[in-house]
Design a protein around this motif. Sequence first.
Motif, PDB file in Angstrom:
ATOM      1  N   ALA A 359      27.983  13.753 -39.857  1.00  0.00           N
ATOM      2  CA  ALA A 359      26.954  14.796 -40.167  1.00  0.00           C
ATOM      3  C   ALA A 359      25.771  14.536 -39.437  1.00  0.00           C
ATOM      4  CB  ALA A 359      26.485  14.383 -41.836  1.00  0.00           C
ATOM      5  N   ASP A 360      25.348  13.535 -38.913  1.00  0.00           N
ATOM      6  CA  ASP A 360      24.109  13.243 -38.236  1.00  0.00           C
ATOM      7  C   ASP A 360      24.281  13.894 -36.934  1.00  0.00           C
ATOM      8  OD1 ASP A 360      23.169  11.885 -40.448  1.00  0.00           O
ATOM      9  OD2 ASP A 360      23.500  10.046 -39.823  1.00  0.00           O
ATOM     10  N   SER A 361      24.787  13.479 -35.951  1.00  0.00           N
ATOM     11  CA  SER A 361      25.152  14.031 -34.625  1.00  0.00           C
ATOM     12  C   SER A 361      25.427  15.441 -34.817  1.00  0.00           C
ATOM     13  CB  SER A 361      26.137  13.112 -33.760  1.00  0.00           C
ATOM     14  OG  SER A 361      27.512  13.271 -34.443  1.00  0.00           O
ATOM     15  N   SER A 362      26.207  15.924 -35.812  1.00  0.00           N
ATOM     16  CA  SER A 362      26.410  17.250 -35.868  1.00  0.00           C
ATOM     17  C   SER A 362      25.266  18.132 -36.149  1.00  0.00           C
ATOM     18  CB  SER A 362      27.654  17.580 -36.759  1.00  0.00           C
ATOM     19  OG  SER A 362      28.838  17.035 -36.381  1.00  0.00           O
ATOM     20  N   LEU A 513      20.098  12.525 -26.672  1.00  0.00           N
ATOM     21  CA  LEU A 513      19.453  12.911 -28.028  1.00  0.00           C
ATOM     22  C   LEU A 513      19.887  11.698 -28.962  1.00  0.00           C
ATOM     23  CD1 LEU A 513      19.740  16.879 -28.228  1.00  0.00           C
ATOM     24  CD2 LEU A 513      17.713  15.400 -27.622  1.00  0.00           C
ATOM     25  N   GLY A 514      19.134  11.352 -29.811  1.00  0.00           N
ATOM     26  CA  GLY A 514      19.523  10.424 -30.832  1.00  0.00           C
ATOM     27  C   GLY A 514      19.867  11.035 -32.091  1.00  0.00           C
ATOM     28  N   SER A 515      20.436  10.484 -33.036  1.00  0.00           N
ATOM     29  CA  SER A 515      20.797  11.142 -34.126  1.00  0.00           C
ATOM     30  C   SER A 515      21.079  10.144 -35.370  1.00  0.00           C
ATOM     31  CB  SER A 515      22.321  11.747 -33.795  1.00  0.00           C
ATOM     32  OG  SER A 515      23.332  10.605 -33.548  1.00  0.00           O
ATOM     33  N   SER A 516      20.051   9.386 -35.431  1.00  0.00           N
ATOM     34  CA  SER A 516      19.751   8.509 -36.472  1.00  0.00           C
ATOM     35  C   SER A 516      18.948   8.863 -37.566  1.00  0.00           C
ATOM     36  CB  SER A 516      19.348   7.057 -36.226  1.00  0.00           C
ATOM     37  OG  SER A 516      19.320   6.132 -37.176  1.00  0.00           O
ATOM     38  N   ASN A 517      19.409   9.156 -38.851  1.00  0.00           N
ATOM     39  CA  ASN A 517      18.373   9.714 -39.746  1.00  0.00           C
ATOM     40  C   ASN A 517      17.273   8.817 -40.494  1.00  0.00           C
ATOM     41  OD1 ASN A 517      19.403   8.536 -42.319  1.00  0.00           O
ATOM     42  ND2 ASN A 517      21.285   9.358 -41.737  1.00  0.00           N
TER      43      ASN A 517
END
Length: 733
Positions: A359-362, A513-517
Amino acid sequence: MRLLKVATCNLNQWAMDFDCNMKNIKESIARAKEAGAVIRLGPELEITGYSCEDHFLELDTITHAWDCLKDLLLGDWTDGILCSFGMPVIKGSERYNCQVLCLNRKIIMIRPKLWLANDGNYRELRWFTAWKQKDQLEDFLLPHEISEALCQKSVPFGYGFIQFLDTAVAVEVCEELFTPIPPHADLALNGVEVFMNASGSHHQLRKLDYRIRAFISATHSRGGVYMYSNQQGCDGGRLYFDGCSCVVVNGDMIAQGSQFSLRDVEVVVAQVDLDAVAGFRGSISSFQEQASCKTKISSVAVQYSLCQPFNLKMSLSGPLKITYHSPEEEIAFGPGCWLWDYLRRSGASGFLLPLSGGADSSSVAAIVGCMCQLVVKEIANGNEQVKADAIRIGRYANGEFPTESREFAKRIFYTVFMGSENSSQETRMRAKKLADEIGSWHLDVSIDTVVSAFLSLFQTLTGKRPRYKVDGGSNVENLGLQNIQARIRMVLAFMLASLLPWVHNKQGFYLVLGSSNVDEGLRGYLTKYDCSSADINPIGSISKQDLRTFLRWAATHLGYSSLAEIEAAPPTAELEPIRSNYSQLDEVDMGMTYEELSVYGRLRKIFHCGPVSMFKNLCYRWGARLTPSEVAEKVKHFFKYYSINRHKMTVLTPSYHAESYSPEDNRFDLRQFLYNARWPYQFRKIDELVKELDGEKVPFSESSDHEKMGTTSDGGGGMGVIAAGSGNPKAGH
C-alpha cells in the motif's frame, strides 16, 4: 456606490531565489493592473521567500530585499495601484517580518508583524521580533541607498492603517488572524473597510476549512472586505504552501483561487461595493455602540482616491460556493505538486521508487503518476513554464513535449521491485501491473545472491549462520536476517538512481523516493537506513488509514485500477519466509493496529499527552470494549516501542508535511531520542490508576521497579535503552 477592484494572488516563490521571486511579483502586478485592480496583495515574505529560515539572520538577505523593493519602486509597477510587499526589515537592533505598502513609487507605510508563528513547523521568533509598540506609528529612516533613489527620507513604521480619501485599508499578517484578539476587530471599529492578509500557510490534510472559516468570521459580524494571499508550492523545504487566495465580503466568499496548482502565478480579482460594507455595519447597533468608545489606532493619511464612481458597465462579484478538495484529492494533488517543484528545482532528471506492491510504495507511485497527469494537463492549458520544465527534465527534442502522462512517466520515473525468496508472486505481479498503468520504467530484481553473500561473509567471520524464527532461529537472528534485506534494498536503490540514467544515456541523477507512512515512523516500524532512507518522502506525514482511502479513490479517479487490489491486501513486510501456517503481517508484528497508532499519535503530539494522561483519555474512549488493565498494556506497549525507536527519527527521510502528529525529529517534533523506555515513574502511576479503577491488586510488573536502573545499549548500534522486541521485523536498528 464606491466601487473597488482588488487583486490577491498565489505565488510559487523560492527561498533565496530573488530573480524567480521578482519575476513572479512583477507578473502578478501586471495581471492585476490589466484587470483594472487598484489594490494588489502578495504573500508573506514574498520577496525573499518564506522558508529562508537562518538566512534571515544574514544581512545580505535584508540588503537584497531592499534592492528588490527599490527595483519595483523605480519602475512603473506601483503607478496607480496600492501594492503590499512582504520582506524582512531591520529597525534599530531588531529584525521584523514586514508588509511594505507602496503607491505611486513611494513607500506609504511599513507594517511589522505583531504576533509571530512559533509552533509546529514555524520558528519565526528565532529570526524576527514581534512589534510591541501598538499605540503609535514611529518614523523609520530608510536605508541610505533607498532614500536617495526614491527621494524619500523616512516612512511611518508600526501598527496602524492607511486613510485614503474614500476608504481605509489595513494589513493583518497570517498568524494575527488566528490570535484570540485579532487586529481586525479594533481596526474595523476604527473604520477600516479593507483588510489585507499576507500569509505563508502550509497544506495540512483537512485544514483549509479552518482557515476559510476564520476569513468569514472576521467579516461576518463586523463587515468589511477581507483579502487573503498565500504562497503556493514548495519554496525549499518540507512544506507545501497551498495557495487558495480569496476575497470575502461581509461573511461571503466572492472570489477563490486554486488550492493546488503547477502555476507559478495566479491572480484572483474581485470587484466590491464599499457602500455595502458601510450599510452592513450601520445596520448593527452593537457595532455602532462599540465603535463610539473604540481604542484609537494611528493612521497615515494619503490624499488619493481608490474607488471608482458608479458605472453600469462594471459588475460586482457575488457570493460563490466555496471549493474544497476531499482528503483523497489533497493526498494526490498536494504531494504531487510538491514533487514537481522538488524535481524541477533540484536539477534531478527523475525519480526512482522501490515498489514492493504494498500500500505505501504503491501510494507513492500513484502520486508520481498524478504528478505526470497534472504536468500534461497544465501544458495542454498553455502553461509555458511547466512546458519548458517538462521538456528539459524529460529531454524532449525537435519541438516535442509531453502530451500523454504514461509516456512522460517512462522518461522520468523508475520503479524497482526488489524481490527475495520471501517475496510472494502476488506482490510481484501487483507491482508490475501498477507500473504498467502509470507508465514507469520498471525493473524486477532479485536480491537473494547479495543476501547470501553477506551471510557467507558473516559465517566466514563468526562460524555461525543465522536462521529465521520459523526455521528454529532466535529473535535476534530473525531480526538480523530481515534487516539485511531491507538495507540491501536501500543501497541498491541509490546505486540504480545514480547509474541507470548513465546506462540509458541520460544526463543527471534520479531522486530516490521513500514510502514510510507517519504511523510507521511514530511506532519506529522501519529499519534504520533501509529503503525508508531516501532523498524525499511524499507520504511520510500521512496516516495508513488515509492512504488506504486514497488508494481506493485513485483506483477510479487516477485510472490505476490495480490499486484497489493492492488496498485490499493485508499489509506485510515480506521479510520472513512464507509458510502454510505462517504469514508475516504488519499489525501483528507491531502489536497494535494502524488505527490505534493514529490515536496514539494525535494524543501524544496534538493533545500533548504523556503516558498517564493518554491512559486516562483512552479509558474514556475505549472503556466500552476494554478494561483499564487492557488499556494500560496498550499504552505501555506503544510508549515502550516509541521510546526504543525514537532515534530513527533523527535520520528519517525529509517528508512532505501533511499530518499534525508527525514524529519527524528534524523540524517538527522536538523531543529527545534517548529515553528510559521502561518509563518507571509514569508506568507505575498507570498501574496505580488501574488498581483504583479495577478495585483489585495489580500484579508486580517489570515496569514498576526500575528507578535505579541505568540505560543500556539496544545491541544494534541504536539509541534505544532496551533491545528491540521479538517478532518486530521493521523495528531493527
